[in-house]
Every structure is written in C-alpha cells, then in structure tokens.
Design a protein around this motif. Structure first.
Motif, PDB file in Angstrom:
ATOM      1  N   PHE A 205       0.853  -1.195   0.000  1.00 18.56           N
ATOM      2  CA  PHE A 205       0.000   0.000   0.000  1.00 18.56           C
ATOM      3  C   PHE A 205       0.886   1.241   0.000  1.00 18.56           C
ATOM      4  O   PHE A 205       1.549   1.541   0.995  1.00 18.56           O
ATOM      5  N   LYS A 206       0.895   1.948  -1.120  1.00 12.13           N
ATOM      6  CA  LYS A 206       1.746   3.133  -1.241  1.00 12.13           C
ATOM      7  C   LYS A 206       1.113   4.111  -2.234  1.00 12.13           C
ATOM      8  O   LYS A 206       0.310   3.729  -3.089  1.00 12.13           O
ATOM      9  N   PRO A 207       1.470   5.376  -2.114  1.00 11.88           N
ATOM     10  CA  PRO A 207       0.824   6.407  -2.938  1.00 11.88           C
ATOM     11  C   PRO A 207       1.282   6.383  -4.390  1.00 11.88           C
ATOM     12  O   PRO A 207       2.365   5.894  -4.720  1.00 11.88           O
ATOM     13  N   LEU A 208       0.434   6.945  -5.235  1.00 16.59           N
ATOM     14  CA  LEU A 208       0.780   7.240  -6.619  1.00 16.59           C
ATOM     15  C   LEU A 208       0.626   8.743  -6.830  1.00 16.59           C
ATOM     16  O   LEU A 208      -0.260   9.374  -6.232  1.00 16.59           O
ATOM     17  N   PRO A 209       1.441   9.363  -7.674  1.00 17.10           N
ATOM     18  CA  PRO A 209       1.243  10.776  -8.006  1.00 17.10           C
ATOM     19  C   PRO A 209      -0.142  11.000  -8.607  1.00 17.10           C
ATOM     20  O   PRO A 209      -0.663  10.150  -9.340  1.00 17.10           O
ATOM     21  N   SER A 210      -0.734  12.146  -8.302  1.00 22.70           N
ATOM     22  CA  SER A 210      -2.120  12.418  -8.718  1.00 22.70           C
ATOM     23  C   SER A 210      -2.305  12.291 -10.218  1.00 22.70           C
ATOM     24  O   SER A 210      -3.307  11.720 -10.685  1.00 22.70           O
ATOM     25  N   GLU A 211      -1.369  12.811 -10.996  1.00 23.55           N
ATOM     26  CA  GLU A 211      -1.528  12.778 -12.448  1.00 23.55           C
ATOM     27  C   GLU A 211      -1.502  11.332 -12.956  1.00 23.55           C
ATOM     28  O   GLU A 211      -2.299  10.950 -13.827  1.00 23.55           O
ATOM     29  N   GLU A 212      -0.628  10.509 -12.372  1.00 20.24           N
ATOM     30  CA  GLU A 212      -0.533   9.109 -12.791  1.00 20.24           C
ATOM     31  C   GLU A 212      -1.792   8.338 -12.429  1.00 20.24           C
ATOM     32  O   GLU A 212      -2.271   7.514 -13.221  1.00 20.24           O
ATOM     33  N   LYS A 213      -2.350   8.586 -11.257  1.00 23.57           N
ATOM     34  CA  LYS A 213      -3.551   7.837 -10.865  1.00 23.57           C
ATOM     35  C   LYS A 213      -4.732   8.194 -11.768  1.00 23.57           C
ATOM     36  O   LYS A 213      -5.535   7.332 -12.112  1.00 23.57           O
ATOM     37  N   ARG A 214      -4.831   9.471 -12.162  1.00 23.29           N
ATOM     38  CA  ARG A 214      -5.939   9.866 -13.060  1.00 23.29           C
ATOM     39  C   ARG A 214      -5.830   9.145 -14.401  1.00 23.29           C
ATOM     40  O   ARG A 214      -6.822   8.676 -14.953  1.00 23.29           O
ATOM     41  N   GLU A 215      -4.618   9.070 -14.922  1.00 22.42           N
ATOM     42  CA  GLU A 215      -4.419   8.409 -16.220  1.00 22.42           C
ATOM     43  C   GLU A 215      -4.702   6.915 -16.117  1.00 22.42           C
ATOM     44  O   GLU A 215      -5.368   6.341 -16.998  1.00 22.42           O
ATOM     45  N   ARG A 216      -4.234   6.288 -15.060  1.00 26.87           N
ATOM     46  CA  ARG A 216      -4.376   4.831 -14.936  1.00 26.87           C
ATOM     47  C   ARG A 216      -5.835   4.423 -14.755  1.00 26.87           C
ATOM     48  O   ARG A 216      -6.279   3.414 -15.311  1.00 26.87           O
ATOM     49  N   ARG A 217      -6.607   5.173 -13.962  1.00 25.42           N
ATOM     50  CA  ARG A 217      -7.992   4.743 -13.758  1.00 25.42           C
ATOM     51  C   ARG A 217      -8.846   4.948 -15.011  1.00 25.42           C
ATOM     52  O   ARG A 217      -9.816   4.216 -15.227  1.00 25.42           O
TER      53      ARG A 217
END
Length: 410
Positions: A205-217
């Motif tokens: 369980f670790k964070p992802l940068p906001s921009e990366e999480k938006r693209e991945r979802r």
C-alpha cells in the motif's frame, strides 16, 4: 498429512489461528498472513490453523497446503457422519489443536476468533493470546444491521456468550485500541488487557502521483471523467459499515465526485438498488471482493471511513499507507458511532464528521474535492509518514511474544 505440513518438534513454532483464512478476504485473514511473515523473519516456524469453510459457492478447502511459504492446516468444519455439523467441527478442531499443543514445540498460540480461542484452550494449548478482533455485543448489535430477525438475534446472543467464555479461558487478552478495551470492561471482563497496534504492508500500500492515478484509472476503465474526485469505501457490505450513508452523501456531494465500493456482503443488492433509485449508477462502481485492494487505494483520491462501529479499522491503516486523505465519523455515544479512529489518527490525518448523517458527510466530501493540489499533496504525504512511523507487523509479532512472556530464541 503431507511432509510440508507435518509437525516438526525440533522447530519453535508459533500457531496463528482463526475460523477463516485465505482465500477468504478480510482484516483478520490478512493479519494472519502478515504475522506469519514476521515470525518467519524472526526465526520461528509459523503455522496457520483454520477451518475448511469455503467461500460461497466453492468446494471445501484443502485440509493442508502452503500459502506464501507458511504451512496451513484446516479442520473439517463440515465433516461426515450422523453428528450435527457443529459437533463434527468442534471435534475436528479439538483434535487438531490438541495435536499441536501436545508436541510441546508451539511457543505461542495467537487466536483471532472466539471459537478458535475456546477450542484451543479446551485442547490444552498454552500460552494463548486472544487478539480480539471485535466485541460481538457491540460489533454485531442488531441496531447496526439493515434487517435483524429472531434468527439473527439468537446467533448474536450465542456468539456473545461464546466470546465471554473465550475471554475467560484465554491465557492473555490483547486489543488494538483503548476503545475496545473499554468495551471489554463494559461486558464484564475483569482480567488484564494488553494494548498493542497492528501493522500495515508499506510496500503493498503506497501512494501514486495524482496525475498518474488519473491516467491509470481512465486506462483501466474505472472512470471516464478525467476530473473525477474518487471516494473509496472498503469492507463488508453490511449496515455497520455505513456504505448506505456514503451513497446518500454522494447524491448531494461534489458534482465531480465518484464512489468506489470494494467488498461484498449481505447488503450488496440493497446498496445497488439504493444507487439506482438515486440515479447514481454512473457515479458508483461496485468492485466486489478482490485480492488486490491496493490497486483501488492507489487510484482513489479520498478514503471514506463510514463505519458506525469499528474496533480498529485495518482499512484506515491501508488508506494512511496509500497516502489518502480520510473522512470519518466522530465517535460519540449520543450519535451511536463507536469507532477507534482517534486511536489511529488525529485531525491532521482525517476530517472528522460530527454526526453520521448524509448531509454532514456530503459537506466534508465537497470540502475534500475542493482542495487545491498543494493542500491535497501535503495531506497525502503526512498520512503516509504517519503510517511509516507508527504501524509495523514486526512490532506486533514481538509484542505478542512479550505479552505471553515467551523468551527470545537462543
């Protein structure tokens, strides 16, 4: 019994037990796995004893196997013959625990369910630490259920009294929160209560940068809205988890808000019907049970801890480790919220909502979705640092040995 799961009297084993384990999914099940890993690293040979009760619609589980390098032995909770299932299960569990307790190589029995603690003590297993997952009188109270008929109430009383017996027979009793310790006193337990803390897997369980999480979802088809603020709920779909309140709150919450519910349970159909009636089907995603919850933590924006009762909240630790800002209800006897969230975090880590009402929750969700990027990332980093500094499975494994006064390995 295969050689891989046969008892080796030359080794120092630690027995970890509950009524359910993998492939079942939950905080208790995960705790057995992580404690096993911690004890392996400390030089012990952990063994997990559990039942062969399958997940719904599946065949009974194997009586012995290895899971992530840990030997798992299961008693037959269904069995064969003329005796009622409950008696067969009791007898099979008793024989399994007795076999392990009589080998004298088990340094400690860690019990995470009242039934297993009671059977282990009857089998002569010592020392035992009953690491209480929840206080049944409060956790399973009918007031927290969407519907609770006579049958449910009878089961509630049965398990409440069985838990009282387990507490009385345990060598040691440990809890994860001051809140839970107070609840044990309320039900009449007068023995010593040890306070410890669980761990969380900081690699998983670790964070992802906001921009990366938006693209991945978007790439994964979890949302089509690049500007969505995703709120996440994780747990069993039952009334006490408060998911119905999160759904109601979304209806009047931020316009760009979406809600993911990860987990399954008895109220899943009712929750889906609720979202349909509110015309929120396009903004709510029911993920179901999954072995990869870390994916959804990493891709969400805010964790909504909507529980009305929670003796600790492993999902809170996973959200902290994932760097998610958190919204939770404030514990208060007047509102009926009985949680240990304040044992895990403070106002720097969580927005506490004064009452378990959809309007109040919706206001907090709007405020969270309106945070600027700098404020959001500051909250995220603070929560991750808190998880890193506070919660460790290795520390819990050591605490349990110390509680039972088990000496270090030579």
């Amino acid at each position: 019994m295969s050689q891989s799961t046969a008892v080796d009297e030359k080794k120092n084993s630690v027995i970890l037990t509950s009524n359910l384990f993998s492939p079942h999914i939950g905080g208790v099940e995960n705790s057995l796995l992580y404690l096993a890993k911690a004890y392996q690293e400390m030089g012990y040979e952990p063994r997990i004893l559990t039942s062969n009760i399958p997940r719904a619609g599946q065949a009974p589980l194997a009586l012995s196997e290895s899971v992530n390098g840990t030997a798992v032995e299961r008693y037959d909770a269904q069995g064969k013959g003329m005796a009622p299932t409950v008696l067969r299960s009791f007898n099979n569990a008793l024989k399994l625990y007795r076999r392990h307790s009589e080998t004298n190589n088990a340094r400690l029995f860690v019990c995470r369910y009242h039934y297993n603690q009671l059977i282990a003590s009857l089998a002569g297993a010592k020392p035992t630490v009953y690491l209480v997952p929840g206080v049944i009188k409060f956790q399973n109270a009918p007031k927290y259920q969407q519907s609770a008929g006579l049958r449910y109430r009878l089961r509630w009383y049965y398990h409440h009294f069985m838990q009282l017996a387990a507490l009385k027979r345990a060598t040691h009793v440990a809890v994860f929160s001051k809140n839970m310790a107070a609840q044990l006193r309320q039900i009449g337990f007068k023995g010593t209560i040890h306070l410890t803390k669980p761990g969380v897997d900081l690699e998983r369980f670790k964070p992802l940068p906001s921009e990366e999480k938006r693209e991945r979802r978007i790439d994964l088809g979890l949302t089509a809205n690049p500007n969505a603020h995703v709120f996440l709920c994780v747990g069993r779909c039952v009334g006490v988890k408060g998911f119905h309140l999160a759904i109601d709150a979304l209806a009047t919450g931020p316009e760009n808000g979406e809600l993911w519910i990860v987990g399954d349970g008895a109220d899943m159909a009712e929750l889906k019907e609720q979202s349909r009636k509110l015309q929120l089907e396009h903004r709510i995603k029911f993920i179901g049970a999954t072995q990869t919850t870390e994916t959804y933590y990493s891709l969400a924006d805010t964790f909504v801890h909507s529980s009305l009762y929670e003796p600790l909240g492993q999902t809170v630790l996973e959200a902290l480790a994932s760097g998610l800002p958190i919204i939770a209800f404030e514990a208060d006897d007047a509102t009926g919220v009985n949680t240990a969230s304040r044992d895990l975090m403070n106002d720097s880590h969580c927005v506490f909502v004064a009452e378990p009402a959809p309007v109040s929750l919706a206001n907090a969700m709007r405020d969270m979705a309106a945070l600027d990027q700098v404020s959001y990332e500051s909250r995220s980093a603070l929560n991750r640092k808190h998880a890193e500094a506070t919660f460790s499975w290795q520390k819990l494994a050591q605490d349990l040995l110390a509680i039972a006064n088990v000496k270090d390995l030579p």
